[in-house]
Write an enzyme that holds these catalytic residues in place. Structure first.
Site, PDB file in Angstrom:
ATOM      1  N   CYS A  69      10.017  -4.555   1.774  1.00 46.91           N
ATOM      2  CA  CYS A  69       9.024  -5.381   1.831  1.00 46.91           C
ATOM      3  C   CYS A  69       7.523  -4.600   2.349  1.00 46.91           C
ATOM      4  CB  CYS A  69       9.351  -6.442   2.610  1.00 46.91           C
ATOM      5  SG  CYS A  69       7.895  -7.955   2.973  1.00 46.91           S
ATOM      6  N   CYS A  72       5.857  -7.025   5.012  1.00 43.48           N
ATOM      7  CA  CYS A  72       6.795  -6.583   6.321  1.00 43.48           C
ATOM      8  C   CYS A  72       6.068  -5.337   6.871  1.00 43.48           C
ATOM      9  CB  CYS A  72       8.102  -6.786   5.961  1.00 43.48           C
ATOM     10  SG  CYS A  72       8.639  -8.206   5.363  1.00 43.48           S
TER      11      CYS A  72
END
Length: 146
Positions: A69, A72
């Protein structure tokens, strides 16, 4: 009588009782003698999640994330800085949703990153999407934490 708080050791996962006025100053685990507030964010698993979110009197902010991600990864250093700012007040933890699919499924994680704030074993707030350090702190303050 001294007001005490329960905090779970990030190393051995044993429950510790700490006087409330000494909570932010650190201290070591009574069982393993390691710091109760290490300089790193706690990495949770399916096996340790309930222990840390459910047994600690200290609020626990969990970042649900995955290694693939992009947002993230961008948020990770901001989350670490916020963790330093909130040391002794809120435990910051991460849960890799790829490795801990059971817990991620239990909390209905549909998008990442998602932050969930737990207090006394209950979810008290949730926020999806990447945030910077100031936004994380502002969000915690808006939930009544200082």
């Amino acid at each position: 009588m001294t007001d005490t708080r329960h905090i779970v050791c990030p190393h051995c996962h044993k429950l510790n009782r700490v006087p409330a006025e000494k909570l932010s100053s650190g201290g070591n685990c009574g069982a393993c003698k390691q710091p109760l507030w290490p300089d790193r964010i706690l990495e949770l698993t399916d096996q340790t999640f309930a222990t840390h979110t459910g047994r600690s009197d200290v609020p626990v902010l969990v970042d649900f994330w995955a290694s693939w991600c992009g947002p993230c990864k961008m948020m990770a250093p901001q989350f670490e800085q916020a963790a330093r700012d909130w040391r002794g007040k809120v435990r910051f933890a991460k849960l890799n949703t790829e490795q801990a699919q059971g817990t991620a499924g239990q909390y209905g994680i549909r998008s990442i990153p998602t932050l969930i704030l737990f207090q006394n074993g209950r979810e008290v707030a949730r926020q999806s999407g990447a945030m910077n350090q100031a936004q994380i702190s502002q969000w915690l303050q808006s939930k009544g934490f200082r």
